[in-house]
Design a protein around this motif. Structure first.
Motif, PDB file in Angstrom:
ATOM      1  N   PRO A   1       0.817  -1.223   0.000  1.00 29.91           N
ATOM      2  CA  PRO A   1       0.000   0.000   0.000  1.00 29.91           C
ATOM      3  C   PRO A   1       0.848   1.268   0.000  1.00 29.91           C
ATOM      4  O   PRO A   1       0.516   2.239  -0.688  1.00 29.91           O
ATOM      5  N   LEU A   2       1.947   1.267   0.756  1.00 30.43           N
ATOM      6  CA  LEU A   2       2.831   2.427   0.779  1.00 30.43           C
ATOM      7  C   LEU A   2       3.465   2.650  -0.584  1.00 30.43           C
ATOM      8  O   LEU A   2       3.540   3.784  -1.079  1.00 30.43           O
ATOM      9  N   ILE A   3       3.913   1.572  -1.229  1.00 30.64           N
ATOM     10  CA  ILE A   3       4.564   1.682  -2.527  1.00 30.64           C
ATOM     11  C   ILE A   3       3.596   2.217  -3.575  1.00 30.64           C
ATOM     12  O   ILE A   3       3.905   3.140  -4.329  1.00 30.64           O
ATOM     13  N   GLU A   4       2.406   1.639  -3.625  1.00 28.39           N
ATOM     14  CA  GLU A   4       1.429   2.070  -4.625  1.00 28.39           C
ATOM     15  C   GLU A   4       0.982   3.504  -4.385  1.00 28.39           C
ATOM     16  O   GLU A   4       0.778   4.272  -5.331  1.00 28.39           O
ATOM     17  N   SER A   5       0.820   3.853  -3.125  1.00 27.26           N
ATOM     18  CA  SER A   5       0.427   5.222  -2.803  1.00 27.26           C
ATOM     19  C   SER A   5       1.525   6.201  -3.221  1.00 27.26           C
ATOM     20  O   SER A   5       1.245   7.271  -3.772  1.00 27.26           O
ATOM     21  N   THR A   6       2.775   5.836  -2.974  1.00 28.61           N
ATOM     22  CA  THR A   6       3.899   6.694  -3.364  1.00 28.61           C
ATOM     23  C   THR A   6       3.953   6.866  -4.879  1.00 28.61           C
ATOM     24  O   THR A   6       4.147   7.984  -5.387  1.00 28.61           O
ATOM     25  N   LYS A   7       3.772   5.771  -5.602  1.00 31.81           N
ATOM     26  CA  LYS A   7       3.783   5.851  -7.065  1.00 31.81           C
ATOM     27  C   LYS A   7       2.646   6.740  -7.575  1.00 31.81           C
ATOM     28  O   LYS A   7       2.797   7.468  -8.554  1.00 31.81           O
ATOM     29  N   HIS A   8       1.521   6.669  -6.890  1.00 35.42           N
ATOM     30  CA  HIS A   8       0.394   7.527  -7.252  1.00 35.42           C
ATOM     31  C   HIS A   8       0.771   9.003  -7.101  1.00 35.42           C
ATOM     32  O   HIS A   8       0.526   9.820  -7.999  1.00 35.42           O
ATOM     33  N   TRP A   9       1.387   9.356  -5.990  1.00 32.41           N
ATOM     34  CA  TRP A   9       1.762  10.749  -5.751  1.00 32.41           C
ATOM     35  C   TRP A   9       2.898  11.197  -6.664  1.00 32.41           C
ATOM     36  O   TRP A   9       3.026  12.384  -6.982  1.00 32.41           O
ATOM     37  N   LEU A  10       3.718  10.249  -7.119  1.00 30.04           N
ATOM     38  CA  LEU A  10       4.836  10.588  -8.008  1.00 30.04           C
ATOM     39  C   LEU A  10       4.415  10.704  -9.471  1.00 30.04           C
ATOM     40  O   LEU A  10       5.257  11.034 -10.321  1.00 30.04           O
ATOM     41  N   SER A  11       3.154  10.443  -9.761  1.00 24.15           N
ATOM     42  CA  SER A  11       2.719  10.411 -11.163  1.00 24.15           C
ATOM     43  C   SER A  11       2.940  11.746 -11.880  1.00 24.15           C
ATOM     44  O   SER A  11       3.081  11.777 -13.110  1.00 24.15           O
ATOM     45  N   ASP A  12       2.982  12.834 -11.151  1.00 27.41           N
ATOM     46  CA  ASP A  12       3.238  14.142 -11.769  1.00 27.41           C
ATOM     47  C   ASP A  12       4.727  14.465 -11.847  1.00 27.41           C
ATOM     48  O   ASP A  12       5.099  15.565 -12.296  1.00 27.41           O
ATOM     49  N   TYR A  13       5.564  13.535 -11.431  1.00 28.13           N
ATOM     50  CA  TYR A  13       7.020  13.728 -11.450  1.00 28.13           C
ATOM     51  C   TYR A  13       7.652  12.514 -12.144  1.00 28.13           C
ATOM     52  O   TYR A  13       8.244  11.642 -11.503  1.00 28.13           O
ATOM     53  N   PRO A  14       7.504  12.413 -13.464  1.00 29.28           N
ATOM     54  CA  PRO A  14       7.877  11.194 -14.204  1.00 29.28           C
ATOM     55  C   PRO A  14       9.333  10.775 -14.067  1.00 29.28           C
ATOM     56  O   PRO A  14       9.628   9.576 -14.045  1.00 29.28           O
ATOM     57  N   GLU A  15      10.253  11.732 -13.987  1.00 29.27           N
ATOM     58  CA  GLU A  15      11.668  11.360 -13.875  1.00 29.27           C
ATOM     59  C   GLU A  15      11.930  10.678 -12.540  1.00 29.27           C
ATOM     60  O   GLU A  15      12.616   9.643 -12.469  1.00 29.27           O
ATOM     61  N   SER A  16      11.362  11.222 -11.484  1.00 29.55           N
ATOM     62  CA  SER A  16      11.515  10.615 -10.169  1.00 29.55           C
ATOM     63  C   SER A  16      10.804   9.269 -10.107  1.00 29.55           C
ATOM     64  O   SER A  16      11.319   8.302  -9.532  1.00 29.55           O
ATOM     65  N   LEU A  17       9.616   9.182 -10.704  1.00 34.16           N
ATOM     66  CA  LEU A  17       8.858   7.925 -10.715  1.00 34.16           C
ATOM     67  C   LEU A  17       9.613   6.833 -11.458  1.00 34.16           C
ATOM     68  O   LEU A  17       9.627   5.677 -11.032  1.00 34.16           O
ATOM     69  N   LYS A  18      10.253   7.191 -12.570  1.00 33.96           N
ATOM     70  CA  LYS A  18      11.016   6.213 -13.348  1.00 33.96           C
ATOM     71  C   LYS A  18      12.141   5.617 -12.506  1.00 33.96           C
ATOM     72  O   LYS A  18      12.357   4.392 -12.496  1.00 33.96           O
ATOM     73  N   LEU A  19      12.855   6.449 -11.785  1.00 34.24           N
ATOM     74  CA  LEU A  19      13.937   5.962 -10.925  1.00 34.24           C
ATOM     75  C   LEU A  19      13.385   5.096  -9.783  1.00 34.24           C
ATOM     76  O   LEU A  19      13.980   4.089  -9.414  1.00 34.24           O
ATOM     77  N   PHE A  20      12.259   5.514  -9.237  1.00 33.40           N
ATOM     78  CA  PHE A  20      11.618   4.750  -8.162  1.00 33.40           C
ATOM     79  C   PHE A  20      11.215   3.362  -8.663  1.00 33.40           C
ATOM     80  O   PHE A  20      11.437   2.352  -7.979  1.00 33.40           O
ATOM     81  N   ASP A  21      10.639   3.295  -9.858  1.00 41.91           N
ATOM     82  CA  ASP A  21      10.232   2.005 -10.437  1.00 41.91           C
ATOM     83  C   ASP A  21      11.443   1.115 -10.707  1.00 41.91           C
ATOM     84  O   ASP A  21      11.394  -0.110 -10.512  1.00 41.91           O
ATOM     85  N   GLU A  22      12.521   1.717 -11.164  1.00 43.72           N
ATOM     86  CA  GLU A  22      13.733   0.941 -11.423  1.00 43.72           C
ATOM     87  C   GLU A  22      14.289   0.356 -10.125  1.00 43.72           C
ATOM     88  O   GLU A  22      14.737  -0.800 -10.087  1.00 43.72           O
TER      89      GLU A  22
END
Length: 239
Positions: free
Chosen positions: A114-135
């Motif tokens: 739940p924490l991971i998915e929630s974080t990814k949701h909030w990062l959706s407006d910051y694609p560069e940061s989200l890409k690194l987080f997903d990696e």
């Protein structure tokens, strides 16, 4: 247990007329899970019978044939289908699923999903940061490249801070700006002091164990992942 009301909502979202699963795909996926779990489903063929009102009803009745644990797996996997990668309603459905019913998850994943998915949701407006987080998440789930996992996490947070604070400073030089940012967005003096101190220790941890010595303590990767997620989620939410 997943309430019938949530199953109804799931069927409406995933079986939505224009962007949802087609009737044929509903049968294909449900039949595959029925075989895997040895479950009889009421609608295993397509086209559907003429007395069936719509494909959403077929999906709802098929899902209802599975156990709660099986429903959790099926819904989660359907939400992850490539066709839904840009569908906000489906992303919201997945967040609700794992936030409310994660006790049904039998995969044994180490990080709080739940924490991971929630974080990814909030990062959706910051694609560069989200890409690194997903990696970083991909490497963590594969139990490999612990150092690279933490490098990606650190950089993900650093990139996010540059976006939120409007500067180009490295992580260790963001303590003052971060404190100001938290204070200006309603944070109490105590919270500002605590957050800045935690971020200071976070930065020093990376400098000591990652950037210089290349000596990652494997058991500590999980907590660093969750701490980074909490940092980022908090900073975005208060902005």
């Amino acid at each position: 247990m997943i309430p019938q009301l949530f199953i109804n909502h799931t069927s409406n979202v995933l079986g939505e007329t224009h962007e949802g699963l087609s009737g044929a795909k509903i049968v294909e996926y449900c039949s595959a899970y029925a075989i895997d779990f040895d479950v009889d489903i009421p609608h295993p063929t397509y086209p559907f019978s003429t007395d069936l009102p719509n494909k959403r009803t077929a999906l709802r009745e098929n899902l209802s044939a599975f156990s709660p644990e099986q429903q959790y797996i099926i819904i989660k996997n359907l939400c992850d289908l490539p066709q839904f990668s840009e569908n906000k309603s489906v992303k919201d459905l997945k967040i609700k699923l794992i936030t409310r019913y994660d006790e049904l998850d039998e995969t044994g994943e180490k990080i709080s999903e739940p924490l991971i998915e929630s974080t990814k949701h909030w990062l959706s407006d910051y694609p560069e940061s989200l890409k690194l987080f997903d990696e970083a998440l991909t490497k963590f789930n594969a139990d490999m490249f612990q150092r690279n996992t933490l490098d990606d996490l650190r950089l993900s947070l650093e990139v996010l801070l540059k976006n939120l604070l409007g500067n180009d400073k490295s992580l260790e030089n963001q303590l003052g700006p971060v404190g100001t940012y938290v204070k200006e967005n309603g944070g109490s003096k105590e919270l500002v002091n605590m957050f800045v101190k935690l971020l200071d220790y976070f930065s020093k941890y990376h400098n000591t164990f990652i950037k210089h010595n290349d000596s990652v303590v494997e058991a500590e990767v999980e907590i660093m992942f969750e701490m980074t997620s909490s940092f980022m989620k908090f900073l975005i939410r208060i902005g």
